[in-house]
Design a protein around this motif. Structure first.
Motif, PDB file in Angstrom:
ATOM      1  N   ASN A  41     -19.253 -38.082 -80.509  1.00 55.86           N
ATOM      2  CA  ASN A  41     -17.889 -37.783 -80.937  1.00 55.86           C
ATOM      3  C   ASN A  41     -17.244 -36.654 -80.156  1.00 55.86           C
ATOM      4  N   LYS A  42     -17.993 -36.020 -79.261  1.00 53.34           N
ATOM      5  CA  LYS A  42     -17.492 -34.828 -78.596  1.00 53.34           C
ATOM      6  C   LYS A  42     -16.848 -35.174 -77.256  1.00 53.34           C
ATOM      7  N   PRO A  43     -15.580 -34.849 -77.055  1.00 58.76           N
ATOM      8  CA  PRO A  43     -14.919 -35.123 -75.761  1.00 58.76           C
ATOM      9  C   PRO A  43     -15.483 -34.234 -74.667  1.00 58.76           C
ATOM     10  N   LYS A  44     -15.442 -34.745 -73.443  1.00 57.26           N
ATOM     11  CA  LYS A  44     -15.943 -33.987 -72.298  1.00 57.26           C
ATOM     12  C   LYS A  44     -14.864 -33.976 -71.211  1.00 57.26           C
ATOM     13  N   PRO A  45     -13.836 -33.168 -71.413  1.00 56.70           N
ATOM     14  CA  PRO A  45     -12.703 -33.165 -70.476  1.00 56.70           C
ATOM     15  C   PRO A  45     -13.033 -32.669 -69.082  1.00 56.70           C
ATOM     16  N   LEU A  46     -14.135 -31.934 -68.929  1.00 57.94           N
ATOM     17  CA  LEU A  46     -14.483 -31.404 -67.610  1.00 57.94           C
ATOM     18  C   LEU A  46     -15.405 -32.335 -66.822  1.00 57.94           C
ATOM     19  N   GLU A  47     -15.745 -33.466 -67.410  1.00 57.70           N
ATOM     20  CA  GLU A  47     -16.586 -34.442 -66.722  1.00 57.70           C
ATOM     21  C   GLU A  47     -15.915 -34.955 -65.449  1.00 57.70           C
ATOM     22  N   LYS A  48     -14.593 -34.973 -65.456  1.00 60.45           N
ATOM     23  CA  LYS A  48     -13.857 -35.489 -64.289  1.00 60.45           C
ATOM     24  C   LYS A  48     -14.006 -34.602 -63.063  1.00 60.45           C
ATOM     25  N   TYR A  49     -14.514 -33.372 -63.262  1.00 58.37           N
ATOM     26  CA  TYR A  49     -14.639 -32.434 -62.149  1.00 58.37           C
ATOM     27  C   TYR A  49     -16.017 -32.440 -61.490  1.00 58.37           C
ATOM     28  N   ILE A 146     -12.545 -20.950 -68.191  1.00 58.52           N
ATOM     29  CA  ILE A 146     -12.882 -20.300 -66.920  1.00 58.52           C
ATOM     30  C   ILE A 146     -13.528 -21.254 -65.928  1.00 58.52           C
ATOM     31  N   PHE A 147     -14.209 -22.274 -66.423  1.00 60.71           N
ATOM     32  CA  PHE A 147     -14.846 -23.206 -65.490  1.00 60.71           C
ATOM     33  C   PHE A 147     -13.856 -24.243 -64.977  1.00 60.71           C
ATOM     34  N   GLU A 148     -12.946 -24.659 -65.826  1.00 60.86           N
ATOM     35  CA  GLU A 148     -11.910 -25.556 -65.328  1.00 60.86           C
ATOM     36  C   GLU A 148     -11.034 -24.835 -64.307  1.00 60.86           C
ATOM     37  N   ALA A 149     -10.764 -23.552 -64.528  1.00 56.06           N
ATOM     38  CA  ALA A 149      -9.989 -22.777 -63.558  1.00 56.06           C
ATOM     39  C   ALA A 149     -10.699 -22.767 -62.205  1.00 56.06           C
ATOM     40  N   ARG A 150     -12.009 -22.685 -62.220  1.00 57.06           N
ATOM     41  CA  ARG A 150     -12.791 -22.743 -60.984  1.00 57.06           C
ATOM     42  C   ARG A 150     -12.640 -24.110 -60.327  1.00 57.06           C
ATOM     43  N   PHE A 151     -12.776 -25.167 -61.113  1.00 56.40           N
ATOM     44  CA  PHE A 151     -12.694 -26.519 -60.579  1.00 56.40           C
ATOM     45  C   PHE A 151     -11.290 -26.848 -60.076  1.00 56.40           C
ATOM     46  N   GLN A 152     -10.287 -26.196 -60.640  1.00 58.04           N
ATOM     47  CA  GLN A 152      -8.910 -26.433 -60.195  1.00 58.04           C
ATOM     48  C   GLN A 152      -8.680 -25.946 -58.762  1.00 58.04           C
ATOM     49  N   THR A 153      -9.508 -25.021 -58.281  1.00 56.15           N
ATOM     50  CA  THR A 153      -9.370 -24.614 -56.875  1.00 56.15           C
ATOM     51  C   THR A 153      -9.735 -25.777 -55.959  1.00 56.15           C
ATOM     52  N   TYR A 154     -10.652 -26.641 -56.411  1.00 57.13           N
ATOM     53  CA  TYR A 154     -11.015 -27.815 -55.614  1.00 57.13           C
ATOM     54  C   TYR A 154      -9.870 -28.826 -55.598  1.00 57.13           C
ATOM     55  N   THR A 155      -9.334 -29.123 -56.781  1.00 60.64           N
ATOM     56  CA  THR A 155      -8.270 -30.129 -56.849  1.00 60.64           C
ATOM     57  C   THR A 155      -6.999 -29.633 -56.159  1.00 60.64           C
ATOM     58  N   THR A 156      -6.748 -28.332 -56.213  1.00 60.82           N
ATOM     59  CA  THR A 156      -5.606 -27.764 -55.506  1.00 60.82           C
ATOM     60  C   THR A 156      -5.765 -27.942 -54.005  1.00 60.82           C
ATOM     61  N   SER A 235     -22.949 -20.830 -71.684  1.00 63.23           N
ATOM     62  CA  SER A 235     -23.848 -21.447 -72.659  1.00 63.23           C
ATOM     63  C   SER A 235     -23.191 -22.681 -73.285  1.00 63.23           C
ATOM     64  N   LYS A 236     -21.914 -22.576 -73.602  1.00 57.98           N
ATOM     65  CA  LYS A 236     -21.178 -23.720 -74.146  1.00 57.98           C
ATOM     66  C   LYS A 236     -21.100 -24.841 -73.113  1.00 57.98           C
ATOM     67  N   PHE A 237     -20.797 -24.461 -71.886  1.00 59.75           N
ATOM     68  CA  PHE A 237     -20.652 -25.459 -70.820  1.00 59.75           C
ATOM     69  C   PHE A 237     -21.959 -26.216 -70.599  1.00 59.75           C
ATOM     70  N   GLU A 238     -23.069 -25.483 -70.556  1.00 63.71           N
ATOM     71  CA  GLU A 238     -24.362 -26.114 -70.299  1.00 63.71           C
ATOM     72  C   GLU A 238     -24.811 -27.005 -71.443  1.00 63.71           C
ATOM     73  N   SER A 239     -24.312 -26.750 -72.659  1.00 72.16           N
ATOM     74  CA  SER A 239     -24.681 -27.598 -73.795  1.00 72.16           C
ATOM     75  C   SER A 239     -23.978 -28.953 -73.729  1.00 72.16           C
ATOM     76  N   ASP A 240     -22.891 -29.011 -72.982  1.00 70.65           N
ATOM     77  CA  ASP A 240     -22.101 -30.242 -72.917  1.00 70.65           C
ATOM     78  C   ASP A 240     -22.213 -30.985 -71.590  1.00 70.65           C
ATOM     79  N   TYR A 241     -22.538 -30.261 -70.525  1.00 75.65           N
ATOM     80  CA  TYR A 241     -22.490 -30.854 -69.189  1.00 75.65           C
ATOM     81  C   TYR A 241     -23.770 -30.585 -68.409  1.00 75.65           C
ATOM     82  N   ASP A 242     -24.037 -31.456 -67.447  1.00 78.43           N
ATOM     83  CA  ASP A 242     -25.153 -31.274 -66.524  1.00 78.43           C
ATOM     84  C   ASP A 242     -24.652 -30.448 -65.346  1.00 78.43           C
ATOM     85  N   VAL A 243     -25.056 -29.177 -65.287  1.00 73.86           N
ATOM     86  CA  VAL A 243     -24.529 -28.271 -64.268  1.00 73.86           C
ATOM     87  C   VAL A 243     -24.888 -28.716 -62.855  1.00 73.86           C
TER      88      VAL A 243
END
Length: 322
Positions: A41-49, A146-156, A235-243
């Motif tokens: 049930n948990k969305p993973k909006p940062l999976e696209k990065y 903060i992690f999406e902000a990091r990934f946005q440097t790539y998409t920019t 810690s939150k990021f690692e619980s949801d995503y494979d770093v």
């Protein structure tokens, strides 16, 4: 004897009990925002990065607006500004994308970390474009994550590269796009090279080349809270995503561009172990890779800046398509 009425009563009770338990669980989640939602049930909006997913993403070119020496474009619907330097005389000219290192937002102004390099290359016949990135200069705000902000440097950066065309840059030679980076800009460029697999000849000055998220954690002592907030968010990021899917060190084999690496022996920001590991990895992969060590140079290549920028220029000239 069990009657039909009894069976209906029992089933109804079980259903109501189940709904009550499920509803109670949802209510607890509502009260406790930190509680984990069920995986299904948990969305993973940062999976696209992830690097693999970004490599499958089509980045549309943006219109670039130029006002004197400031340019702007849209990346994912957000405005990004930056500094542009145009050579004197008639074109066509090659383009160099300049990716700076980390600068605190409170002291940043457009061109910080790239102005001197941009002026050098424009005087030598190159158009230079240096994005501020979201949250900097006249750009729109970056993500609150903060992690999406990091990934946005790539998409920019990916959007900017896709936007280098004859319509936006009439004086571009339509053949040559180079990348110059410093410090944290290095990990941005390497990730972009992995995502695109494109042949953008790239020069790295004292780049961040370690795996994610270690490359972030390494610098946390520089923050006011000594990294407490970053570690909590990680810690939150690692619980949801494979770093591992976000770490450039796992995708170096996808790089198809020639790379020149510069490192100063007095660099106090990039450990020599990082340099040794990265150089070894690139050689093991048999990449088109050149390494330069500069005795006595610091993180900004001082006092050997003039020597290093000349080598950088010569590298671009060597790889210029005519």
């Amino acid at each position: 004897m069990v009657t039909k009425k009894s069976i209906v009563y029992i089933l109804t009770s079980l259903i109501l009990f189940s709904l009550g338990w499920w509803g109670s669980d949802i209510y607890k989640n509502y009260l406790n925002k930190e509680q984990m939602l069920p995986a299904w049930n948990k969305p993973k909006p940062l999976e696209k990065y992830t690097i693999e997913n970004l490599s499958k993403t089509n980045f549309e070119p943006s219109k670039i607006t130029i006002d004197k020496n400031i340019f702007s474009f849209k990346a994912n619907g957000k405005k990004v500004t930056g500094l542009i330097n145009m050579p004197e005389g008639n074109g066509p000219f090659p383009v160099v994308v300049l990716l700076r290192g980390y600068v605190d937002q409170s002291i940043y102004t457009t061109g910080t970390g790239t102005k001197r390099v941009g002026e050098y290359f424009s005087k030598n016949g190159y158009i230079t474009v240096a994005p501020d990135f979201l949250g900097y200069g006249g750009s729109d705000i970056e993500s609150s994550n903060i992690f999406e902000a990091r990934f946005q440097t790539y998409t920019t950066t990916l959007t900017l590269l896709k936007s280098i065309n004859k319509k936006n840059f009439p004086d571009w030679d339509q053949k040559n796009i180079f990348i110059w980076t410093h410090s944290n800009g290095g990990q941005v460029a390497l990730t972009v090279l992995e995502i695109t697999g494109a042949n953008y000849p790239t020069v790295l000055w004292a780049p961040v080349t370690e795996n994610f998220p270690y490359s972030v954690l390494f610098y946390t002592n520089e923050s006011e809270d000594h990294g407490k907030f970053i570690r909590k968010e990680l810690s939150k990021f690692e619980s949801d995503y494979d770093v591992e899917k976000y770490s450039l060190t796992n995708y170096l084999d996808k790089i198809n561009a020639p790379i020149e690496y510069h490192y100063g022996t007095n660099d106090d920001a990039i450990p020599v172990e990082w340099r040794n590991r990265f150089v070894g990895q690139m050689k093991e992969l048999n990449k088109d890779f050149t390494n330069h060590n500069h005795s006595g140079a610091d993180h900004n290549m001082n006092p050997l800046w003039s020597d290093v920028i000349l080598k950088t220029f010569q590298f671009f000239e060597k790889h210029k398509r005519t």
